[in-house]
Design an enzyme around this catalytic site. Sequence first.
Site, PDB file in Angstrom:
ATOM      1  CB  SER A 182      -0.850  -0.021   1.274  1.00 46.49           C
ATOM      2  OG  SER A 182      -1.408   1.238   1.517  1.00 46.49           O
ATOM      3  CE1 TYR A 208      -4.068  -2.576   5.528  1.00 48.28           C
ATOM      4  CE2 TYR A 208      -3.467  -0.255   5.398  1.00 48.28           C
ATOM      5  CZ  TYR A 208      -3.789  -1.443   4.781  1.00 48.28           C
ATOM      6  OH  TYR A 208      -3.812  -1.494   3.410  1.00 48.28           O
ATOM      7  CE  LYS A 261      -1.503  -4.421   3.389  1.00 48.74           C
ATOM      8  NZ  LYS A 261      -1.738  -5.756   2.824  1.00 48.74           N
TER       9      LYS A 261
HETATM   10  C1  UD1 Z   1      -6.536   3.976   3.799  1.00 49.85           C
HETATM   11  C2  UD1 Z   1      -5.094   3.581   3.965  1.00 49.85           C
HETATM   12  C3  UD1 Z   1      -4.648   2.756   2.805  1.00 49.85           C
HETATM   13  C4  UD1 Z   1      -5.538   1.556   2.687  1.00 49.85           C
HETATM   14  C5  UD1 Z   1      -6.967   2.008   2.535  1.00 49.85           C
HETATM   15  C6  UD1 Z   1      -7.855   0.756   2.526  1.00 49.85           C
HETATM   16  C7  UD1 Z   1      -3.603   5.061   5.208  1.00 49.85           C
HETATM   17  C8  UD1 Z   1      -2.854   6.331   5.199  1.00 49.85           C
HETATM   18  N1  UD1 Z   1      -4.289   4.776   4.087  1.00 49.85           N
HETATM   19  O1  UD1 Z   1      -6.594   4.874   2.704  1.00 49.85           O
HETATM   20  O2  UD1 Z   1      -3.338   2.320   2.976  1.00 49.85           O
HETATM   21  O3  UD1 Z   1      -5.141   0.794   1.586  1.00 49.85           O
HETATM   22  O4  UD1 Z   1      -7.335   2.846   3.613  1.00 49.85           O
HETATM   23  O5  UD1 Z   1      -8.693   0.646   3.580  1.00 49.85           O
HETATM   24  O6  UD1 Z   1      -3.581   4.343   6.148  1.00 49.85           O
HETATM   25  N2  UD1 Z   1     -12.899  10.483   3.865  1.00 49.85           N
HETATM   26  C9  UD1 Z   1     -13.917  11.365   4.182  1.00 49.85           C
HETATM   27  N3  UD1 Z   1     -15.077  10.860   4.639  1.00 49.85           N
HETATM   28  C10 UD1 Z   1     -15.306   9.527   4.822  1.00 49.85           C
HETATM   29  C11 UD1 Z   1     -14.268   8.623   4.490  1.00 49.85           C
HETATM   30  C12 UD1 Z   1     -13.072   9.140   4.023  1.00 49.85           C
HETATM   31  O7  UD1 Z   1     -13.764  12.575   4.046  1.00 49.85           O
HETATM   32  O8  UD1 Z   1     -16.394   9.147   5.273  1.00 49.85           O
HETATM   33  C13 UD1 Z   1     -11.632  11.026   3.351  1.00 49.85           C
HETATM   34  C14 UD1 Z   1     -10.445  10.647   4.213  1.00 49.85           C
HETATM   35  O9  UD1 Z   1     -10.267  11.600   5.224  1.00 49.85           O
HETATM   36  C15 UD1 Z   1      -9.321  10.651   3.179  1.00 49.85           C
HETATM   37  C16 UD1 Z   1     -10.003  10.226   1.875  1.00 49.85           C
HETATM   38  O10 UD1 Z   1     -11.401  10.429   2.082  1.00 49.85           O
HETATM   39  O11 UD1 Z   1      -8.830  11.952   3.034  1.00 49.85           O
HETATM   40  C17 UD1 Z   1      -9.777   8.769   1.533  1.00 49.85           C
HETATM   41  O12 UD1 Z   1     -10.082   7.990   2.686  1.00 49.85           O
HETATM   42  P1  UD1 Z   1     -10.213   6.402   2.646  1.00 49.85           P
HETATM   43  O13 UD1 Z   1     -11.108   6.013   1.520  1.00 49.85           O
HETATM   44  O14 UD1 Z   1     -10.553   5.936   4.007  1.00 49.85           O
HETATM   45  O15 UD1 Z   1      -8.758   5.902   2.225  1.00 49.85           O
HETATM   46  P2  UD1 Z   1      -7.314   6.277   2.847  1.00 49.85           P
HETATM   47  O16 UD1 Z   1      -7.385   6.669   4.253  1.00 49.85           O
HETATM   48  O17 UD1 Z   1      -6.671   7.211   1.881  1.00 49.85           O
END
Ligand code: UD1
Length: 344
Positions: free
Chosen positions: A127, A152, A156
Site C-alpha cells: 500500500s 495496519y 504492510k
Molecule cells: C486507507 C489507507 C490505505 C488503505 C486504505 C484501505 C492510510 C494512510 N491509508 O486509505 O493504505 O489501503 O485505507 O482501507 O492508512 N474520507 C472522508 N469521509 C469519509 C471517508 C473518508 O472525508 O467518510 C476522506 C479521508 O479523510 C481521506 C479520503 O477520504 O482523506 C480517503 O479515505 P479512505 O477512503 O478511508 O482511504 P485512505 O485513508 O486514503
Amino acid sequence: MKGKILVTGGTGFIGSHTTVELLNAGYEVVIIDNLSNSNRDVLDGIERITGKRPVFVEGDCCCMATLEKLFEDNPGINGIIDFAASKAVGESVHKPILYYRNNLNILLNLLDLMPRYGVKGFVFSSSCTVYGEPDVNPITEAAPTKKATSPYGATKQISEDIIRDVIASGAPIKAILLRYFNPIGAHPSAEIGELPNGVPQNLVPYITQTAIGIRKELSVFGNDYDTPDGSCIRDFINIVDLAKAHVKALERMLGGGSDDNLEVFNIGTGEGVSVLQLIDVFQKATGIKLPYKIVGRREGDITKIWADPTKANTVLGWKAQVSLADTMLSAWNWQKKLRERGVM
Ligand code: UD1
C-alpha cells in the site's frame, strides 16, 4: 492454460476482481478465503462474468495445516497473489494484536510453504501507506518509507521487509510488491464490487451508500489542509485497472521478464484528486446531488499523496485506463445492484 494461481483473500474486493482478470487471461485459479469480510455469492458473480468457476477453499491462511492440504489437493500451483489480510486502518489501532497476528502469520506461512511446493512467484498487496506523508508528489518507488501511522500500515511495511529478507536469504522464489494507491469502483458488469461490513470506513462506499439513502450524509474529514480546496488529495485507481496489474506482475515473474528476484511498483493513476473533487465527479457522473458536510480532520490521515506510476507503465507495461467518471459510475451501478438484490 497459462498456469495455476493461488489467490488468498480471493472473494474480497481486490481478490475477486483480480480473479476475474486471471481467468480471462487463461489462468486457472484456486481461491482460499475465510469469508470474514466477504461471502460465497462472489463466486457466482465471478462465474457470471467469466463463465468459469475458480476452485474455492474456505479456510484460514493462518492455519498451516489448511494451507498444506490446499497445496496437496491442488498440485502445480505456480504463483500466489496474497490479498488475505485485515485492512481497516481505524480498527487496527484498537486491535493491534489481531492485525499483526493475522497479516504477518499469513505471509510467513505462505513464504514458508512456497519452496516446499515449488511455487515460484509471489505478488504481495502492499500500500502507498508505507510512504507516510510524502515530501514530494508524485511519489516514486525510490522514496523512503516512513513510520507507519497505524498497525495496519506497520504490517504492510514489516511484510515488505520480511519478503525482502526471505529473498535475500536465497529462497528459490521471486516476488513483486504492488503498492496500491486508493482502489475504488466495481466491475463494469456490476456482478462484483466492494461490500464493506457495517458502516463504511472508506470514502467511495460511504459516498454510494449516502447517495442511495442508507447513510444520511457524508462527512468530509477536513477542509483546512494545505491543498487547493482544503480537502485531502489521493490517487483513486479503478479496481479493474488495479486487478490487471497483478496479471502483468505474474507474467513478468513467471515469464522470466526480469533478473531481479524482488521488484516494487506503484499502482496508481498519477493524478491527485481531492475528496471534494471526487464528490463533484460523482455528482456529475450520476446526476445525483450528494448530501455532505465538512467536519473535523480524521486522525492519522495524510494530507496528499499521488503516485508516479512511470515504473509500472514502462517496466510492467501497465497503465491505468478507466476514467474517474466511469469508475464512480461503476461504484454507483454496483450500489444499485446491491439494492436490487436486497443486500442493502
Ligand atoms: C486507507 C489507507 C490505505 C488503505 C486504505 C484501505 C492510510 C494512510 N491509508 O486509505 O493504505 O489501503 O485505507 O482501507 O492508512 N474520507 C472522508 N469521509 C469519509 C471517508 C473518508 O472525508 O467518510 C476522506 C479521508 O479523510 C481521506 C479520503 O477520504 O482523506 C480517503 O479515505 P479512505 O477512503 O478511508 O482511504 P485512505 O485513508 O486514503
